[in-house]
Design a protein around this motif. Structure first.
Motif, PDB file in Angstrom:
ATOM      1  N   THR A 133      -6.293   2.622  -4.984  1.00 17.09           N
ATOM      2  CA  THR A 133      -7.584   3.046  -4.456  1.00 17.09           C
ATOM      3  C   THR A 133      -7.381   4.125  -3.395  1.00 17.09           C
ATOM      4  OG1 THR A 133      -7.543   1.178  -2.903  1.00 17.09           O
ATOM      5  CG2 THR A 133      -8.836   0.901  -4.923  1.00 17.09           C
ATOM      6  N   PHE A 152      -5.391   5.298   2.018  1.00 16.80           N
ATOM      7  CA  PHE A 152      -6.580   5.449   2.858  1.00 16.80           C
ATOM      8  C   PHE A 152      -6.274   6.337   4.058  1.00 16.80           C
ATOM      9  CE2 PHE A 152      -9.141   1.338   1.754  1.00 16.80           C
ATOM     10  CZ  PHE A 152      -9.328   1.816   0.473  1.00 16.80           C
ATOM     11  N   VAL A 175     -15.079   4.994  -1.651  1.00 19.82           N
ATOM     12  CA  VAL A 175     -13.719   4.692  -2.107  1.00 19.82           C
ATOM     13  C   VAL A 175     -13.630   4.942  -3.607  1.00 19.82           C
ATOM     14  CG1 VAL A 175     -11.986   2.869  -2.386  1.00 19.82           C
ATOM     15  CG2 VAL A 175     -13.326   3.018  -0.268  1.00 19.82           C
ATOM     16  N   CYS A 180      -4.450   8.902   2.210  1.00 18.37           N
ATOM     17  CA  CYS A 180      -5.137   9.671   1.165  1.00 18.37           C
ATOM     18  C   CYS A 180      -4.875  11.160   1.353  1.00 18.37           C
ATOM     19  CB  CYS A 180      -6.631   9.372   1.204  1.00 18.37           C
ATOM     20  SG  CYS A 180      -7.579  10.096  -0.146  1.00 18.37           S
ATOM     21  N   ASP A 224     -11.552   4.382  -7.175  1.00 19.16           N
ATOM     22  CA  ASP A 224     -10.462   3.696  -7.851  1.00 19.16           C
ATOM     23  C   ASP A 224      -9.623   4.748  -8.575  1.00 19.16           C
ATOM     24  OD1 ASP A 224     -11.708   4.292 -10.325  1.00 19.16           O
ATOM     25  OD2 ASP A 224     -12.691   2.343 -10.419  1.00 19.16           O
ATOM     26  N   THR A 243      -2.081   3.040   4.477  1.00 20.11           N
ATOM     27  CA  THR A 243      -3.462   2.844   4.921  1.00 20.11           C
ATOM     28  C   THR A 243      -3.814   3.765   6.084  1.00 20.11           C
ATOM     29  OG1 THR A 243      -2.754   0.999   6.323  1.00 20.11           O
ATOM     30  CG2 THR A 243      -3.606   0.462   4.120  1.00 20.11           C
ATOM     31  N   GLY A 249      -1.336   0.647  -4.716  1.00 21.69           N
ATOM     32  CA  GLY A 249      -2.156   0.065  -3.655  1.00 21.69           C
ATOM     33  C   GLY A 249      -3.078   1.088  -3.015  1.00 21.69           C
ATOM     34  N   GLN A 250      -3.384   0.866  -1.747  1.00 22.10           N
ATOM     35  CA  GLN A 250      -4.341   1.708  -1.042  1.00 22.10           C
ATOM     36  C   GLN A 250      -3.694   3.008  -0.561  1.00 22.10           C
ATOM     37  OE1 GLN A 250      -5.336  -1.190   1.985  1.00 22.10           O
ATOM     38  NE2 GLN A 250      -7.378  -1.482   1.140  1.00 22.10           N
ATOM     39  N   ALA A 298       0.844  -1.194   0.000  1.00 20.86           N
ATOM     40  CA  ALA A 298       0.000   0.000   0.000  1.00 20.86           C
ATOM     41  C   ALA A 298       0.875   1.239   0.000  1.00 20.86           C
ATOM     42  CB  ALA A 298      -0.917   0.005   1.216  1.00 20.86           C
TER      43      ALA A 298
END
Length: 257
Positions: A126, A106, A163, A110, A165, A64, A103-104, A61
């Protein structure tokens, strides 16, 4: 440095998140990031022309987000201060920041993407703000995302935990380029080559102009959100229930107070 890999190569500062597998943003990790940025601040102004934030190859990721253990009422203040210091340090440095996302991304991961000026993501990346599921909300995203992706989309990400993509994130404006995994290094080099083709002080001045015009009230907004987050939200019983439920891997039982 044990959680961050840091180097300056070919006039680019590489800040690589290296806490596999998920690059959870613990307080020690954020402190290392800020130490790297402090070190960059002591470099000659023409010593580097751009900053790249990416995840190490062994990580699955980009990040996260925050460590739940670091997000108790006793540490929430330190967490927000350290994370917002990353944004402020990047603003002071004045160099374009390129985010490279696999990867993520989050939570605070983010939000770290939102700190970047230009973002390249692989097709399988994502992006999300899942804090509402834990009885929290993302304070930094509440300030930045409406400015970057618009009020409606930001509202859905924060209130509905929607979420995105990579393609949706690009359409929303959170991501600039989406490429297959095997094209990520080449796209990053292509973007850096363009940035390196400009005058370093002019590029820095242009970046400062953009931030001054678009984020001129950001410090006041962040301070207001910090106050609300620390002095109101963290007093709710549901916050502690959400964090406990996450640790215990169960659905929260909200008391609505």
């Amino acid at each position: 440095m044990s959680l961050i890999q840091f180097s300056i190569e070919q006039r680019t500062a590489f800040l690589t998140l290296a806490s596999p597998p998920l690059n959870i943003l613990t307080l020690p990790m954020m402190r290392e990031i800020n130490q790297c940025l402090d070190d960059l601040g002591r470099q000659p102004s023409n010593g580097f022309q751009a900053i790249v934030i990416a995840a190490a190859p062994e990580c699955t990721a980009f990040s996260t987000g925050i460590s739940v253990e670091d997000h108790q009422p006793s540490t929430a203040y330190q967490t927000l201060q350290e994370f917002h210091a990353i944004y402020r340090n990047l603003r002071v440095l004045g160099k374009p920041v390129v985010g490279v996302v696999r990867g993520q991304a989050f939570g605070m991961g983010c939000e770290l993407v939102a700190y970047c000026d230009l973002v390249i993501a692989v097709t399988t990346a994502t992006f999300g703000q899942p804090e509402i599921r834990l009885g929290l909300y993302p304070p930094t995203a509440s300030v930045l995302l409406p400015r970057i992706i618009g009020w409606r989309r930001a509202t859905r990400m924060v209130l509905l935990s929607e979420v995105l993509d990579a393609a949706e994130a690009q359409r929303a404006g959170l991501v600039d380029y989406v490429v297959p995994q095997d094209q990520l290094p080449a796209k990053t080099e292509e973007l850096l080559a363009i940035l390196h083709g400009w005058s370093a002080p002019v590029l820095e001045s242009a970046r400062r102009a953009l931030h001054t015009a678009y984020f001129h009230d950001i410090d006041a907004a962040m301070q207001a959100i910090e106050d609300q987050y620390l002095n109101q939200l963290m007093s709710y019983a549901d916050v502690q229930e959400g964090l406990r439920a996450f640790r215990e891997k169960r659905k929260p039982v909200w008391q609505h107070h």
